[in-house]
Design a protein around this motif. Structure first.
Motif, PDB file in Angstrom:
ATOM      1  N   CYS A 268      95.667 -30.726 -29.073  1.00  0.00           N
ATOM      2  CA  CYS A 268      94.856 -31.698 -28.331  1.00  0.00           C
ATOM      3  C   CYS A 268      93.380 -31.624 -28.724  1.00  0.00           C
ATOM      4  O   CYS A 268      92.719 -32.640 -28.926  1.00  0.00           O
ATOM      5  N   GLY A 269      92.853 -30.417 -28.873  1.00  0.00           N
ATOM      6  CA  GLY A 269      91.439 -30.271 -29.186  1.00  0.00           C
ATOM      7  C   GLY A 269      91.052 -30.724 -30.577  1.00  0.00           C
ATOM      8  O   GLY A 269      89.859 -30.887 -30.877  1.00  0.00           O
TER       9      GLY A 269
ATOM     10  N   VAL B 244      99.545 -37.646 -20.813  1.00  0.00           N
ATOM     11  CA  VAL B 244     100.175 -36.335 -20.890  1.00  0.00           C
ATOM     12  C   VAL B 244      99.399 -35.443 -21.856  1.00  0.00           C
ATOM     13  O   VAL B 244      98.996 -35.887 -22.940  1.00  0.00           O
ATOM     14  N   ASN B 245      99.183 -34.193 -21.457  1.00  0.00           N
ATOM     15  CA  ASN B 245      98.585 -33.182 -22.344  1.00  0.00           C
ATOM     16  C   ASN B 245      97.264 -33.637 -22.945  1.00  0.00           C
ATOM     17  O   ASN B 245      97.020 -33.462 -24.142  1.00  0.00           O
ATOM     18  N   CYS B 246      96.398 -34.185 -22.118  1.00  0.00           N
ATOM     19  CA  CYS B 246      95.101 -34.660 -22.593  1.00  0.00           C
ATOM     20  C   CYS B 246      93.967 -33.848 -21.969  1.00  0.00           C
ATOM     21  O   CYS B 246      94.130 -33.187 -20.941  1.00  0.00           O
ATOM     22  N   ASP B 247      92.811 -33.921 -22.610  1.00  0.00           N
ATOM     23  CA  ASP B 247      91.581 -33.297 -22.123  1.00  0.00           C
ATOM     24  C   ASP B 247      90.574 -34.415 -21.922  1.00  0.00           C
ATOM     25  O   ASP B 247      90.156 -35.068 -22.883  1.00  0.00           O
ATOM     26  N   LEU B 248      90.166 -34.652 -20.660  1.00  0.00           N
ATOM     27  CA  LEU B 248      89.263 -35.759 -20.328  1.00  0.00           C
ATOM     28  C   LEU B 248      87.947 -35.202 -19.802  1.00  0.00           C
ATOM     29  O   LEU B 248      87.933 -34.350 -18.913  1.00  0.00           O
ATOM     30  N   SER B 249      86.838 -35.702 -20.342  1.00  0.00           N
ATOM     31  CA  SER B 249      85.512 -35.396 -19.794  1.00  0.00           C
ATOM     32  C   SER B 249      84.653 -36.641 -19.926  1.00  0.00           C
ATOM     33  O   SER B 249      84.914 -37.526 -20.739  1.00  0.00           O
ATOM     34  N   SER B 250      83.609 -36.707 -19.096  1.00  0.00           N
ATOM     35  CA  SER B 250      82.825 -37.937 -19.078  1.00  0.00           C
ATOM     36  C   SER B 250      81.437 -37.704 -18.502  1.00  0.00           C
ATOM     37  O   SER B 250      81.283 -37.044 -17.469  1.00  0.00           O
ATOM     38  N   ALA B 251      80.445 -38.260 -19.174  1.00  0.00           N
ATOM     39  CA  ALA B 251      79.093 -38.271 -18.624  1.00  0.00           C
ATOM     40  C   ALA B 251      78.858 -39.504 -17.756  1.00  0.00           C
ATOM     41  O   ALA B 251      77.765 -39.691 -17.235  1.00  0.00           O
ATOM     42  N   SER B 252      79.897 -40.332 -17.583  1.00  0.00           N
ATOM     43  CA  SER B 252      79.768 -41.533 -16.765  1.00  0.00           C
ATOM     44  C   SER B 252      80.333 -41.279 -15.376  1.00  0.00           C
ATOM     45  O   SER B 252      80.398 -40.151 -14.908  1.00  0.00           O
ATOM     46  N   TYR B 253      80.785 -42.333 -14.695  1.00  0.00           N
ATOM     47  CA  TYR B 253      81.152 -42.274 -13.280  1.00  0.00           C
ATOM     48  C   TYR B 253      82.425 -41.489 -13.016  1.00  0.00           C
ATOM     49  O   TYR B 253      82.606 -40.940 -11.938  1.00  0.00           O
ATOM     50  N   ALA B 254      83.334 -41.433 -13.977  1.00  0.00           N
ATOM     51  CA  ALA B 254      84.603 -40.735 -13.776  1.00  0.00           C
ATOM     52  C   ALA B 254      85.228 -40.420 -15.123  1.00  0.00           C
ATOM     53  O   ALA B 254      84.929 -41.059 -16.139  1.00  0.00           O
ATOM     54  N   CYS B 255      86.106 -39.424 -15.120  1.00  0.00           N
ATOM     55  CA  CYS B 255      86.923 -39.186 -16.307  1.00  0.00           C
ATOM     56  C   CYS B 255      88.060 -40.202 -16.371  1.00  0.00           C
ATOM     57  O   CYS B 255      88.324 -40.803 -17.405  1.00  0.00           O
ATOM     58  N   LEU B 256      88.752 -40.382 -15.245  1.00  0.00           N
ATOM     59  CA  LEU B 256      89.807 -41.388 -15.132  1.00  0.00           C
ATOM     60  C   LEU B 256      89.507 -42.254 -13.928  1.00  0.00           C
ATOM     61  O   LEU B 256      89.303 -41.746 -12.831  1.00  0.00           O
ATOM     62  N   MET B 257      89.484 -43.564 -14.127  1.00  0.00           N
ATOM     63  CA  MET B 257      89.185 -44.505 -13.053  1.00  0.00           C
ATOM     64  C   MET B 257      90.262 -45.577 -13.043  1.00  0.00           C
ATOM     65  O   MET B 257      90.542 -46.188 -14.075  1.00  0.00           O
ATOM     66  N   LEU B 258      90.898 -45.785 -11.895  1.00  0.00           N
ATOM     67  CA  LEU B 258      91.935 -46.799 -11.811  1.00  0.00           C
ATOM     68  C   LEU B 258      91.785 -47.587 -10.528  1.00  0.00           C
ATOM     69  O   LEU B 258      91.343 -47.058  -9.507  1.00  0.00           O
ATOM     70  N   ALA B 259      92.137 -48.859 -10.591  1.00  0.00           N
ATOM     71  CA  ALA B 259      92.017 -49.745  -9.434  1.00  0.00           C
ATOM     72  C   ALA B 259      92.948 -50.931  -9.623  1.00  0.00           C
ATOM     73  O   ALA B 259      93.309 -51.290 -10.742  1.00  0.00           O
ATOM     74  N   GLY B 260      93.333 -51.535  -8.489  1.00  0.00           N
ATOM     75  CA  GLY B 260      94.146 -52.743  -8.528  1.00  0.00           C
ATOM     76  C   GLY B 260      95.523 -52.529  -7.939  1.00  0.00           C
ATOM     77  O   GLY B 260      96.135 -51.466  -8.110  1.00  0.00           O
ATOM     78  N   PRO B 261      96.045 -53.519  -7.239  1.00  0.00           N
ATOM     79  CA  PRO B 261      97.324 -53.380  -6.534  1.00  0.00           C
ATOM     80  C   PRO B 261      98.528 -53.205  -7.443  1.00  0.00           C
ATOM     81  O   PRO B 261      99.589 -52.766  -6.990  1.00  0.00           O
ATOM     82  N   THR B 262      98.414 -53.555  -8.716  1.00  0.00           N
ATOM     83  CA  THR B 262      99.534 -53.375  -9.639  1.00  0.00           C
ATOM     84  C   THR B 262      99.337 -52.167 -10.545  1.00  0.00           C
ATOM     85  O   THR B 262     100.079 -51.987 -11.509  1.00  0.00           O
ATOM     86  N   THR B 263      98.353 -51.343 -10.245  1.00  0.00           N
ATOM     87  CA  THR B 263      98.004 -50.234 -11.120  1.00  0.00           C
ATOM     88  C   THR B 263      98.622 -48.931 -10.632  1.00  0.00           C
ATOM     89  O   THR B 263      98.472 -48.546  -9.470  1.00  0.00           O
ATOM     90  N   ARG B 264      99.306 -48.237 -11.526  1.00  0.00           N
ATOM     91  CA  ARG B 264      99.863 -46.920 -11.230  1.00  0.00           C
ATOM     92  C   ARG B 264      99.697 -46.037 -12.463  1.00  0.00           C
ATOM     93  O   ARG B 264     100.098 -46.420 -13.562  1.00  0.00           O
ATOM     94  N   VAL B 265      99.102 -44.877 -12.271  1.00  0.00           N
ATOM     95  CA  VAL B 265      98.899 -43.926 -13.360  1.00  0.00           C
ATOM     96  C   VAL B 265      99.613 -42.625 -13.024  1.00  0.00           C
ATOM     97  O   VAL B 265      99.517 -42.113 -11.905  1.00  0.00           O
ATOM     98  N   VAL B 266     100.339 -42.107 -14.000  1.00  0.00           N
ATOM     99  CA  VAL B 266     100.937 -40.785 -13.914  1.00  0.00           C
ATOM    100  C   VAL B 266     100.245 -39.910 -14.955  1.00  0.00           C
ATOM    101  O   VAL B 266     100.239 -40.248 -16.145  1.00  0.00           O
ATOM    102  N   MET B 267      99.658 -38.812 -14.521  1.00  0.00           N
ATOM    103  CA  MET B 267      99.002 -37.888 -15.451  1.00  0.00           C
ATOM    104  C   MET B 267      99.581 -36.492 -15.266  1.00  0.00           C
ATOM    105  O   MET B 267      99.639 -35.982 -14.148  1.00  0.00           O
ATOM    106  N   ARG B 268      99.992 -35.879 -16.378  1.00  0.00           N
ATOM    107  CA  ARG B 268     100.636 -34.567 -16.329  1.00  0.00           C
ATOM    108  C   ARG B 268      99.977 -33.614 -17.326  1.00  0.00           C
ATOM    109  O   ARG B 268      99.533 -34.027 -18.398  1.00  0.00           O
ATOM    110  N   HIS B 269      99.939 -32.343 -16.961  1.00  0.00           N
ATOM    111  CA  HIS B 269      99.560 -31.257 -17.877  1.00  0.00           C
ATOM    112  C   HIS B 269      98.235 -31.547 -18.581  1.00  0.00           C
ATOM    113  O   HIS B 269      98.089 -31.275 -19.780  1.00  0.00           O
TER     114      HIS B 269
END
Length: 377
Positions: free
Chosen positions: A69-70, A120-145
């Motif tokens: 990953c790195g 899956v198996n990711c490394d997230l970093s951010s100098a902004s508002y969020a590393c992961l940002m999700l919104a909306g009634p049809t939106t579904r995120v699965v994040m693992r490991h």
């Protein structure tokens, strides 16, 4: 390494290889170029290197790092790394980092606005508002490991009726909260670690729903878990400890249940129930807090049952400001006072063991009242 089967024998899907070297025919020099050529069901296999791109993905493709990953880095400046808006997107084995050289905007390193997405198996970093940002009634995120860290705002921000499932992820050093759910959204955390945050561990607000199980939450600057503003939480078999504030807070008409948890060594009360909140705290061990074990105030209630509450600095349970909890089948010991009731507080205590408190098993201030049945003191 790659968790999804590659459909190499299916004419309807293709594996497209991306490399910064791009030395061979058919190898794409950028992820954007491979995306432009891709159709639903295709897999983009990304060789090690750093890719400075901002990608908009609106088709069901897989982005998979071919290596550690790195070693596969997707990096953007002043805009999201990934903007996702389709069901069937799969992101795996990438380091994703968003950098800025201006004031942070309201976006994440990864933005999801619709569809079902897997990370899956990711490394997230951010100098902004969020590393992961999700919104909306049809939106579904699965994040693992995955590892989510060092955001200038939130590790994961779930808003506007979105749903997010986080499994075996580690969150650390995010500014406001490691994970936040607002605006009637839902977040589920299973076997996650949330630590060293500069704000909350998990914050569930604005009529949202949180479900946490088997999580380890520690050394956050604010409450390890905060549930507020008409939200509901289900918390089970978690450890919440060594925080610089309270362990778990229910406030502003919050509800829910916390059971089989260990809450200990926090700098404020282990559990706070405030402002008309009414949760159930069941079969928990609450100990070594630097304030009271459980604080109940501001016209709150709740049921405290089958808990062991011990060795907190002040009272085992403190009831104040017209609150009225029910406390039953608990063992409350090794405090100055087992239960203290102040400022027109009320309550009912049944079948509890209140022995071995150094000053008194119960203190009830004038103007307050406490009904007691079958207690050992």
């Amino acid at each position: 390494m790659y968790s999804k089967p590659l459909s190499v024998g299916n004419d309807s899907s293709t594996i497209r290889i991306v490399s910064v070297l791009a030395e061979y025919p058919g190898v794409y020099p950028t992820i954007s170029a491979a995306l432009s050529a891709s159709l639903d069901g295709d897999t983009i296999l990304i060789e090690p290197g750093t890719y400075c791109e901002s990608l908009l993905i609106d088709k069901a493709v897989s982005l998979v790092g071919n290596g550690a990953c790195g070693d596969i880095v997707l990096e953007s400046y002043n805009q999201p790394c990934l903007s996702l808006s389709s069901t069937g997107i799969h992101i795996e084995c990438l380091t994703v980092r968003c950098r800025i050289n201006m004031q942070a905007e309201l976006y994440g390193a990864v933005n999801v606005t619709q569809g079902v997405v897997e990370i899956v198996n990711c490394d997230l970093s951010s100098a902004s508002y969020a590393c992961l940002m999700l919104a909306g009634p049809t939106t579904r995120v699965v994040m693992r490991h995955s590892i989510v860290h060092d955001s200038s705002g939130y590790g994961v921000f779930v808003g506007t009726v979105a749903q997010c499932l986080l499994e075996q992820c580690t969150f650390s050093n995010n500014m406001y909260a490691e994970v936040m759910a607002v605006q009637n959204s839902e977040v589920i955390l299973q076997a996650c670690i949330l630590c060293h945050g500069k704000g909350y561990g998990v914050l569930v607000a604005e009529c949202s729903h949180g479900c946490l199980s088997n999580c380890d939450i520690y050394k956050n600057a604010q409450a390890g878990i905060a549930v507020c503003q008409d939200s509901v939480a289900e918390i089970s078999t978690c450890k919440v400890h060594d925080g610089k504030a309270s362990g778990v807070t229910f406030s502003q008409n919050a509800h829910g249940i916390m059971e089989h948890c260990d809450v200990y060594a926090n700098c404020s009360s282990a559990v706070e129930i405030k402002q008309n909140s009414n949760p159930v705290i069941r079969a928990c061990k609450i100990y070594k807090g630097k304030w009271s074990g459980i604080f109940i105030g501001d016209r709150s209630g709740g049921i405290i049952e089958d808990c062991e509450i011990l060795n907190n600095t002040l009272a085992g349970i403190e009831v104040t400001w017209e609150s009225d909890p029910t406390i039953r089948h608990c063992r409350i010991h090794y405090h100055g006072r087992g239960i203290a009731v102040f400022q027109r507080g009320r309550g009912t205590v049944k079948d509890c063991d209140l022995r071995n408190n150094s000053q008194s098993s119960v203190l009830v201030e004038a103007g307050s009242q406490l009904a007691q049945e079958r207690n050992s003191d």
